[in-house]
Every structure is written in structure tokens, then in C-alpha cells.
Enzyme design. Structure first.
Site, PDB file in Angstrom:
ATOM      1  N   ASP A   4      -1.115  -6.055  -0.409  1.00  0.00           N
ATOM      2  CA  ASP A   4      -1.439  -5.452   0.884  1.00  0.00           C
ATOM      3  C   ASP A   4      -2.934  -5.205   0.986  1.00  0.00           C
ATOM      4  OD1 ASP A   4       0.355  -4.901   2.939  1.00  0.00           O
ATOM      5  OD2 ASP A   4       1.210  -3.163   1.902  1.00  0.00           O
TER       6      ASP A   4
ATOM      7  N   GLU B 241      -1.513  -5.505   8.401  1.00  0.00           N
ATOM      8  CA  GLU B 241      -0.672  -4.906   9.438  1.00  0.00           C
ATOM      9  C   GLU B 241      -1.250  -5.103  10.835  1.00  0.00           C
ATOM     10  OE1 GLU B 241       0.093  -0.763   8.670  1.00  0.00           O
ATOM     11  OE2 GLU B 241       0.995  -1.169   6.710  1.00  0.00           O
TER      12      GLU B 241
ATOM     13  N   LYS C 167      -1.300  -9.424   2.668  1.00  0.00           N
ATOM     14  CA  LYS C 167      -0.570  -8.999   3.874  1.00  0.00           C
ATOM     15  C   LYS C 167      -1.463  -8.040   4.652  1.00  0.00           C
ATOM     16  CE  LYS C 167       3.095  -5.964   3.737  1.00  0.00           C
ATOM     17  NZ  LYS C 167       2.623  -4.853   4.594  1.00  0.00           N
TER      18      LYS C 167
ATOM     19  N   GLU D  50       9.060  -4.129  10.511  1.00  0.00           N
ATOM     20  CA  GLU D  50       9.422  -2.810   9.969  1.00  0.00           C
ATOM     21  C   GLU D  50       9.915  -1.896  11.085  1.00  0.00           C
ATOM     22  OE1 GLU D  50       6.648  -0.958   7.248  1.00  0.00           O
ATOM     23  OE2 GLU D  50       7.763   0.942   7.301  1.00  0.00           O
TER      24      GLU D  50
ATOM     25  N   ASP E  20       0.845  -1.201   0.000  1.00  0.00           N
ATOM     26  CA  ASP E  20       0.000   0.000   0.000  1.00  0.00           C
ATOM     27  C   ASP E  20       0.881   1.251   0.000  1.00  0.00           C
ATOM     28  OD1 ASP E  20       0.867  -0.106   2.603  1.00  0.00           O
ATOM     29  OD2 ASP E  20      -1.120  -0.017   3.507  1.00  0.00           O
ATOM     30  N   SER E  21       2.202   1.063   0.006  1.00  0.00           N
ATOM     31  CA  SER E  21       3.124   2.177  -0.277  1.00  0.00           C
ATOM     32  C   SER E  21       2.799   2.760  -1.654  1.00  0.00           C
ATOM     33  CB  SER E  21       4.578   1.706  -0.225  1.00  0.00           C
ATOM     34  OG  SER E  21       4.749   0.527  -0.987  1.00  0.00           O
TER      35      SER E  21
END
Ligand code: KIV
Length: 297
Positions: free
Chosen positions: A98, A130, A128, A198, A59-60
Site C-alpha cells: 500500500d 486509494e 496499491k 471496500e 496500510d492497515s
């Protein structure tokens, strides 16, 4: 875009597609795992051809390709479109998407529906998500239970950076490092097949990595993890200024791209582009007939 067809080389044919058992084996054998982001067909094709083991449609994308101020803004539909485009370029690597902010938090059912869309509509191999709190653990269990592999992500979790006090390293006191450890263990127990660490101290990541059975992929977590991930655009030097702290810029592409587009602009303005080399011809007799036709109205 050039119409050059994609040719499968012998090396391509010989390369086996990445699998979850193969990733687990890489951890057991101490083989470093290479993960990199991509967001569209050409970037997916090129990182796959370069030999990445895992391609992440992170999602960057919100920041590096869509120009939003943070990852929070990217929508599920936007991530699906980027993932589907990347899928068309990736053949050997494992393709992970993501789950964007807002697409999985509300309930296990909503999370399963979002994850299924990435697999069915966009061709992702896994998703993925978070965090390692109770809600996220429940989402991981639910998505894994529905048959879709999940990669976890702890430490700095950009989607909830405001709650973490900003985009800063996590686990820098013994108590906070223990909290990261507890989350990582819980994510593993919930069924994740791998996890991203991270922005946590290198020494903390190095202690934790062998304690987990699943592969640990680090970004800003030192050299002691099982693999590394970088954001492609940070590596390539496309934006002015330095890449963010955990990233390494391997090449500076902004200057040659600026020079190339600048040269094109100069040539268009000077009317020196295109030349006969870029133009299509017509048989002189056909041209003459065309002119007559124009004159005849
Ligand atoms: O969105 C992303 O690119 C990521 C990586 C930095 C792990 O989550």
C-alpha cells in the site's frame, strides 16, 4: 526465534509464482482470488504457505501492528520496512504494498518515486493506492507508465475516511453507487491491473464486477466480486472484542497466546524454567578449570 531452516517442500517447488496474466485468467475462468494482508517475515511466510494468491502489505499495518489510531499515521519508511520483511517470507504469492497517505498525493513524480522505492528497496511486485478522483487517476497512469503495476481501491477509502463522513459503507444510494461505478471504470481505464471494492453494498459490487475486465477484490462488498481480502489480524482474533463488520474471525488466538505467555511467566517466577533441556552443558573438567581460573582472579 527458532533457528529451524526453511525447507522447500515438493508442494512449494510445484507451485508457480503468481503473475498478473494468471490473475486476469482467474477472473476469466471464474476462479476466486484469495488476498490477505501480512506485515512481516513470519506472517508473510505463513499466508504464502497457506496458499494466498495475493499478499497485501496494507496500510492497515498502522492500526494492527503499529498501534496508531488510523492508517493516516503510518510513514513511507515504516511501510518500506514492513514490506521488505514480508518479502523475505513470500515466495509464491503476488506481493503488493500500500502506498501510505502522504506518499503519493502531491505529484505524479513523487508517486513514481515512492512506488519505485517499494519495488527496488522492499521487493514489492506492485503497489496499491486509494481513490478514483482526477489526482489519483493521474498517479495511477504515471506509476503504471513507469513500469510498476498498480492495484486501485474504491468505495470506503480509509486514508480519506474523514472526507467520506467516517468509516462507513459507500454507494448506498443509486447516485452514490453510480459515482463508485464511475470511479471503478476510471481506475481500470487509467491502467490498474486489479481493484479493491471496500464496504459497498453486495448487490452494487455484484453488478459492477462483470462490467470490469480487471479482477475485483472485495472486503465488505459481498460474495459477487472476483476475490476477497481480509486483514490477517482480524481473522486471527488477536485483539480483545469482535472483529470489525466486514471481517470474519476464523480463530481466536488471543486466549492461547495469553495462556502461553502467562505459563512462561509463572514458570520463570517459580524458577521451573529453564530446565536442563533448554540449557547448554560444559565438560566437567572444563568447568573445574574455569572455577580455578575464577578463584585465581
Ligand atoms: O490496508 C489494508 O489492509 C487494505 C485492505 C483492507 C484492502 O487496504
Amino acid at each position: 526465534m527458532s533457528s529451524t531452516p526453511k525447507v522447500q517442500t515438493d508442494a512449494d517447488a510445484a507451485r508457480l509464482a503468481m503473475t498478473l496474466p494468471r490473475l486476469a485468467e482467474m477472473k476469466r475462468q471464474g476462479e476466486a482470488i484469495v488476498m490477505v494482508t501480512a506485515y512481516d517475515f513470519p506472517s508473510g511466510e505463513i499466508v504464502d504457505a497457506a496458499g494466498a494468491d495475493i499478499v497485501l502489505v496494507g496500510d492497515s499495518a498502522a492500526e494492527v501492528v503499529l498501534g496508531y489510531p488510523s492508517t493516516v499515521a503510518v510513514s513511507l519508511e515504516e511501510m518500506l520496512m514492513l514490506t521488505a520483511a514480508t518479502r523475505r517470507g513470500v515466495r509464491g504469492a503476488l506481493l503488493i504494498a500500500d502506498l501510505p497517505f502522504g506518499s503519493y498525493e502531491a505529484s505524479d513524480e513523487i508517486a513514481i518515486t515512492a512506488a519505485q522505492r517499494f519495488v527496488k528497496e522492499a521487493g514489492a511486485d506492485a503497489v496499491k493506492l486509494e481513490g478514483g478522483g482526477e489526482a489519483q487517476l493521474s498517479r495511477i497512469r504515471a506509476i503504471v507508465g513507469s513500469g510498476i503495476p498498480v492495484m486501485g481501491h474504491v468505495g470506503l477509502t480509509p486514508q480519506t475516511a474523514i472526507a467520506l463522513g467516517g468509516r462507513r459503507a459507500q454507494g448506498r444510494t443509486a447516485q452514490r453507487a453510480l459515482a463508485v461505478a464511475a470511479q471503478a471504470r476510471a481506475v481500470e481505464a487509467a491502467g490498474a491491473f486489479a481493484i479493491v471494492f471496500e464496504a459497498i453494498p453486495a448487490a452494487v459490487a455484484a453488478e459492477l464486477t462483470p462490467l470490469l475486465e480487471i479482477p475485483v477484490i472485495g472486503i465488505g462488498a459481498g460474495a459477487g466480486t472476483d476475490g476477497q481480502v481480509l486483514v490477517l489480524h482480524d481473522m486471527l482474533g488477536i485483539y480483545p472484542g469482535r472483529a470489525p463488520r466486514p471481517a470474519k474471525q476464523y480463530i481466536e488466538l488471543r486466549s492461547p497466546i495469553l495462556a502461553a505467555v502467562g505459563q512462561y511467566a509463572d514458570e520463570v517466577r517459580a524458577r521451573s524454567f529453564p530446565t536442563a533441556e533448554q540449557a547448554f552443558s560444559i565438560d566437567p573438567a572444563e568447568l573445574a578449570a574455569f572455577r580455578e581460573g575464577l578463584e585465581a582472579g
